[in-house]
Scaffold this active site. Structure first.
Site, mmCIF file in Angstrom:
data_model
loop_
_atom_site.group_PDB
_atom_site.id
_atom_site.type_symbol
_atom_site.label_atom_id
_atom_site.label_comp_id
_atom_site.label_asym_id
_atom_site.label_seq_id
_atom_site.Cartn_x
_atom_site.Cartn_y
_atom_site.Cartn_z
ATOM 1 N N GLY A 10 1.110 -1.252 -0.366
ATOM 2 C CA GLY A 10 0.152 -0.437 0.125
ATOM 3 C C GLY A 10 1.126 0.962 -0.049
ATOM 4 N N GLY A 15 1.334 4.764 3.702
ATOM 5 C CA GLY A 15 2.429 3.645 3.225
ATOM 6 C C GLY A 15 3.382 4.793 3.190
ATOM 7 N N VAL A 91 -3.053 -1.322 3.571
ATOM 8 C CA VAL A 91 -4.057 -0.964 2.591
ATOM 9 C C VAL A 91 -5.427 -0.374 2.930
ATOM 10 C CG1 VAL A 91 -2.590 -2.665 0.540
ATOM 11 C CG2 VAL A 91 -4.706 -3.109 2.744
ATOM 12 N N GLU A 162 -0.831 4.506 12.570
ATOM 13 C CA GLU A 162 -0.496 5.271 12.596
ATOM 14 C C GLU A 162 -1.194 7.121 13.047
ATOM 15 O OE1 GLU A 162 2.441 5.714 10.986
ATOM 16 O OE2 GLU A 162 2.207 7.749 11.962
ATOM 17 N N LYS A 222 -6.386 3.377 18.377
ATOM 18 C CA LYS A 222 -6.254 4.087 17.503
ATOM 19 C C LYS A 222 -8.138 4.873 17.084
ATOM 20 C CE LYS A 222 -5.193 6.048 13.636
ATOM 21 N NZ LYS A 222 -4.576 6.444 12.085
ATOM 22 N N ARG A 262 -6.560 21.757 31.230
ATOM 23 C CA ARG A 262 -7.546 20.097 31.253
ATOM 24 C C ARG A 262 -8.180 20.057 30.133
ATOM 25 N NH1 ARG A 262 -11.340 21.237 36.354
ATOM 26 N NH2 ARG A 262 -11.587 22.432 35.545
ATOM 27 N N VAL A 272 -17.169 24.626 8.664
ATOM 28 C CA VAL A 272 -17.699 23.948 7.654
ATOM 29 C C VAL A 272 -17.911 22.094 8.123
ATOM 30 C CG1 VAL A 272 -16.671 23.858 5.975
ATOM 31 C CG2 VAL A 272 -18.033 23.563 5.646
ATOM 32 N N CYS A 278 -9.716 9.068 7.938
ATOM 33 C CA CYS A 278 -10.204 8.233 8.844
ATOM 34 C C CYS A 278 -11.057 8.668 10.008
ATOM 35 C CB CYS A 278 -8.917 8.457 9.613
ATOM 36 S SG CYS A 278 -7.529 7.970 9.071
ATOM 37 N N GLN A 280 -14.737 10.007 9.881
ATOM 38 C CA GLN A 280 -16.046 9.156 9.542
ATOM 39 C C GLN A 280 -15.770 8.309 9.624
ATOM 40 O OE1 GLN A 280 -18.347 11.385 7.841
ATOM 41 N NE2 GLN A 280 -19.284 9.320 6.528
HETATM 42 C C1 UDX Z 1 -4.552 4.312 5.340
HETATM 43 C C2 UDX Z 1 -5.051 3.163 6.099
HETATM 44 O O1 UDX Z 1 -4.141 1.813 5.542
HETATM 45 C C3 UDX Z 1 -6.281 3.321 6.392
HETATM 46 O O2 UDX Z 1 -6.940 2.528 7.244
HETATM 47 C C4 UDX Z 1 -6.135 4.090 7.418
HETATM 48 O O3 UDX Z 1 -7.245 4.021 7.895
HETATM 49 C C5 UDX Z 1 -6.228 5.868 6.445
HETATM 50 O O4 UDX Z 1 -4.871 5.523 6.009
HETATM 51 P P1 UDX Z 1 -4.083 5.226 3.225
HETATM 52 O O5 UDX Z 1 -2.607 5.279 3.149
HETATM 53 O O6 UDX Z 1 -4.798 6.770 3.199
HETATM 54 O O7 UDX Z 1 -5.004 3.761 4.448
HETATM 55 O O8 UDX Z 1 -5.005 5.005 1.538
HETATM 56 P P2 UDX Z 1 -5.048 5.047 0.024
HETATM 57 O O9 UDX Z 1 -3.479 6.603 -0.469
HETATM 58 O O10 UDX Z 1 -6.038 4.610 -0.595
HETATM 59 O O11 UDX Z 1 -3.686 3.623 0.226
HETATM 60 C C6 UDX Z 1 -4.202 2.730 -0.131
HETATM 61 C C7 UDX Z 1 -3.081 1.850 -1.192
HETATM 62 O O12 UDX Z 1 -3.037 0.461 -1.226
HETATM 63 C C8 UDX Z 1 -3.770 1.876 -2.893
HETATM 64 O O13 UDX Z 1 -2.420 2.494 -3.347
HETATM 65 C C9 UDX Z 1 -4.027 0.546 -3.269
HETATM 66 O O14 UDX Z 1 -3.833 1.226 -4.375
HETATM 67 C C10 UDX Z 1 -3.233 -0.185 -2.355
HETATM 68 N N1 UDX Z 1 -3.625 -1.322 -2.394
HETATM 69 C C11 UDX Z 1 -5.293 -1.468 -1.875
HETATM 70 C C12 UDX Z 1 -2.775 -2.722 -2.680
HETATM 71 O O15 UDX Z 1 -1.584 -2.172 -3.612
HETATM 72 N N2 UDX Z 1 -3.561 -3.897 -2.899
HETATM 73 C C13 UDX Z 1 -4.631 -3.975 -2.544
HETATM 74 O O16 UDX Z 1 -5.047 -5.001 -2.453
HETATM 75 C C14 UDX Z 1 -5.832 -2.912 -2.371
HETATM 76 C C1 UDX Z 2 -6.503 12.257 11.951
HETATM 77 C C2 UDX Z 2 -5.418 13.077 13.378
HETATM 78 O O1 UDX Z 2 -5.117 13.404 13.346
HETATM 79 C C3 UDX Z 2 -4.449 11.315 12.574
HETATM 80 O O2 UDX Z 2 -3.602 11.220 14.459
HETATM 81 C C4 UDX Z 2 -5.067 9.625 11.859
HETATM 82 O O3 UDX Z 2 -4.324 8.961 11.884
HETATM 83 C C5 UDX Z 2 -5.218 10.313 11.063
HETATM 84 O O4 UDX Z 2 -6.756 11.106 11.235
HETATM 85 P P1 UDX Z 2 -5.927 13.947 9.843
HETATM 86 O O5 UDX Z 2 -8.197 13.308 9.131
HETATM 87 O O6 UDX Z 2 -5.117 13.628 8.051
HETATM 88 O O7 UDX Z 2 -5.825 13.332 10.916
HETATM 89 O O8 UDX Z 2 -6.295 15.563 9.773
HETATM 90 P P2 UDX Z 2 -6.914 16.220 11.240
HETATM 91 O O9 UDX Z 2 -5.978 17.479 10.826
HETATM 92 O O10 UDX Z 2 -7.050 15.247 12.114
HETATM 93 O O11 UDX Z 2 -8.480 16.920 10.479
HETATM 94 C C6 UDX Z 2 -9.316 16.274 10.037
HETATM 95 C C7 UDX Z 2 -10.719 16.781 9.857
HETATM 96 O O12 UDX Z 2 -10.860 17.854 11.239
HETATM 97 C C8 UDX Z 2 -10.480 18.273 8.823
HETATM 98 O O13 UDX Z 2 -11.365 18.450 8.208
HETATM 99 C C9 UDX Z 2 -9.639 19.358 9.330
HETATM 100 O O14 UDX Z 2 -10.333 20.306 9.352
HETATM 101 C C10 UDX Z 2 -10.828 19.347 10.727
HETATM 102 N N1 UDX Z 2 -10.655 20.510 11.893
HETATM 103 C C11 UDX Z 2 -9.586 19.856 12.770
HETATM 104 C C12 UDX Z 2 -11.722 21.001 12.526
HETATM 105 O O15 UDX Z 2 -12.604 21.463 11.236
HETATM 106 N N2 UDX Z 2 -11.259 22.182 13.458
HETATM 107 C C13 UDX Z 2 -10.214 21.413 14.296
HETATM 108 O O16 UDX Z 2 -9.749 21.939 15.364
HETATM 109 C C14 UDX Z 2 -9.366 20.483 13.843
#
Ligand code: UDX
Ligand code: UDX
Length: 464
Positions: A10, A15, A91, A162, A222, A262, A272, A278, A280
């Site tokens: 992945g 990754g 993945v 991660e 996580k 705290r 917005v 991640c 949702q």
């Molecule tokens: C990651 C984590 O895997 C996910 O569970 C977490 O919640 C968010 O971060 P992310 O790296 O963001 O996902 O996903 P994506 O950018 O979609 O990359 C996954 C990659 O895995 C894709 O490039 C896809 O082609 C690859 N893949 C998927 C494989 O190589 N083999 C498979 O069987 C399925």
């Molecule tokens: C999140 C976690 O922070 C990270 O630790 C985990 O590994 C993956 O999910 P990410 O989704 O990449 O990371 O971004 P994050 O900075 O957490 O923001 C998530 C969403 O919340 C964004 O749309 C951001 O704009 C929003 N956000 C964040 C707000 O609306 N208000 C805030 O105060 C902080």
């Protein structure tokens, strides 16, 4: 045991950056990142390092330093598995779109495919590390597949979730608050496997920041961390609506509340709505797990975080329509930013997608500008929702590469992503080029309210 070869399945947002940093910090380890997506691997190998498929500040430099030294990107999944002492599974695990748990549970089909592939190929002992966010007890499922279909080799399964956030992935990886490693710490072999991964991170992370737990605690931590973070955003967003109704300013409330040590000041920025791959997904996962154990109150409690977030996106869009005299039909609305936050080209679950969809249903004409997101991606995001045909989406939305062009002759501008460059725009010129009254909807509280009002904008900011 010393690891010589790492394979990561992945080459995505997790990754790619994670392996680049491991390779940079551990020059004696060969790191091969594999992916079934040929286009993505080709982009990681592009001679111009600025064309790598993921935009993250500082990442291109690290890839440039390590690539072809001890960092490799390849589509030869079997070859890399065979060579590796340690395999990271990174993945994607999207929310299921079919069958039991549809719209809630994580779809583990890619994880299972990876496990079966590892089992088929491996001819020596390996440590398998879950990097993908997974429902609790997935490690057990992985172990069952590996042990029962393997070639009699020994597999140790570790959970190493991660915590990097997109847009700050490199700094998060280089200086993590903590590294969490879950393993079978009740057995000697399990302990050794955990220590092997601890030693890798030990190249650059202080021991007191490396936490070891049992596998299930690690998996659940996580989900819990993401649920707590998202809950803070939904909490302040709930207050933003109350502020709008009562005349309080949500930023002042947020500051006052955050100064309580705290509570702390982070993740209290009204917006917005949160997006990203991640929050949702992980909360839906948590809700699904709770329900499957019959814990309905626990499930309902966490589901509310998502419901409030959906409400916030809808509320923002509805407010645009209401403010523009209850109709946006045929009106040009500029959206500045499409990514779910600044400094990333990732658009998964971005609020912009849902706001655009709402406005398109009201027959608005939308023009989008985002500094890093491609036109192709924007159309793909809308097509994925399936509200209308892809021809219609292409007819109703235009993507431009200049923010001034996006805003020119529009009735309203909506700031959807907090890109720094939006602060530097010539807002006076933009105001002049718009139809009057010129409306500005700041979904990120990015712009200085007074400055914008002085220029003549009719301004709406979340939470006043
Ligand atoms: C990651 C984590 O895997 C996910 O569970 C977490 O919640 C968010 O971060 P992310 O790296 O963001 O996902 O996903 P994506 O950018 O979609 O990359 C996954 C990659 O895995 C894709 O490039 C896809 O082609 C690859 N893949 C998927 C494989 O190589 N083999 C498979 O069987 C399925
Ligand atoms: C999140 C976690 O922070 C990270 O630790 C985990 O590994 C993956 O999910 P990410 O989704 O990449 O990371 O971004 P994050 O900075 O957490 O923001 C998530 C969403 O919340 C964004 O749309 C951001 O704009 C929003 N956000 C964040 C707000 O609306 N208000 C805030 O105060 C902080």
């Amino acid at each position: 045991m010393k690891v010589k070869n790492i394979c990561c399945i992945g080459a995505g947002y997790v990754g790619g950056p994670t392996m680049a940093v491991i390779a940079q910090r551990c020059p004696e380890i060969t790191v091969t990142v594999v992916d079934i997506n040929e286009k993505r691997i080709a982009a990681w190998n592009d001679t111009d390092v600025n064309n790598i498929p993921i935009y993250e500040p500082g990442l291109a430099e690290i890839v440039e330093e390590a690539r072809d030294r001890n960092l490799f990107f390849s589509t030869d999944v079997d070859g890399a598995i065979d060579k590796a002492d340690m395999i990271f599974i990174s993945v994607n695990t999207p929310t299921k779109t079919y069958g039991i748990g549809k719209g809630m549970a994580a779809d583990l089909k890619y994880i299972e495919l990876c496990a079966r592939q590892i089992a088929r190929v491996a001819t020596n002992d390996k440590i398998v590390v879950e990097k993908s966010t997974l429902p609790v007890r997935t490690a057990q499922a992985l172990k069952n597949i590996l042990d029962n279909t393997g070639n009699g080799v020994n597999f140790q399964i570790l959970s190493n979730p991660e915590f990097l956030a997109e847009g700050t992935a490199v700094t998060d990886l280089l200086a993590p608050d903590r590294v969490l490693i879950g393993g079978d710490i009740d057995t000697e072999k399990g302990k050794k496997a955990v220590q092997t991964l601890v030693d890798i991170y030990g190249h650059w992370v202080k021991p007191e920041h490396i936490l070891t737990t049992n596998v299930w605690s690690s998996e659940l931590s996580k989900l819990t961390a993401n649920a707590f973070l998202a809950q803070r955003v939904s909490s302040i967003n709930a207050m933003s609506e109350l502020c709008e109704a009562t005349g309080a300013d949500v930023n002042e409330v947020s500051k006052a509340v955050g100064m309580d040590t705290r509570i702390g000041p982070k993740f209290l920025q009204a917006s917005v709505g949160f997006g990203g791959s991640c929050f949702q997904k992980d909360i839906l996962n948590l809700v699904y797990i709770a329900k499957s154990f019959g814990l309905n109150q626990v499930a309902d409690y966490w589901e509310q975080v998502i419901l409030l977030n959906d409400h916030q996106k809808r509320r923002f869009a509805a407010n645009i329509v209401k403010t523009l005299f209850n109709t946006v039909s045929g009106k040009k609305i500029a959206m500045l930013g499409w990514a779910f936050k600044k400094d990333t080209n990732d658009t998964r679950e971005a609020a912009s997608i849902y706001v655009a969809d709402y406005l398109l249903n009201e027959q608005a004409e939308i023009v989008v500008y985002d500094p890093k997101v491609t036109e192709e991606q924007i159309y793909a995001d809308l097509d994925y929702l399936g509200t209308r045909s892809s021809e219609e989406n292409r007819k109703l939305i235009t993507v431009v590469n200049d923010p001034e062009v996006a805003c020119s002759e529009s009735h309203a501008v909506a700031v959807m992503t907090e890109w720094d460059e939006f602060l530097e725009l010539n807002w006076e010129k933009i105001y002049e080029s718009m139809l009057k009254p010129a409306f500005l909807f700041d979904g990120r509280r990015l712009l200085n309210k007074k400055d914008m009002e002085d220029l003549g904008f009719k301004l709406y900011t979340i939470g006043n």
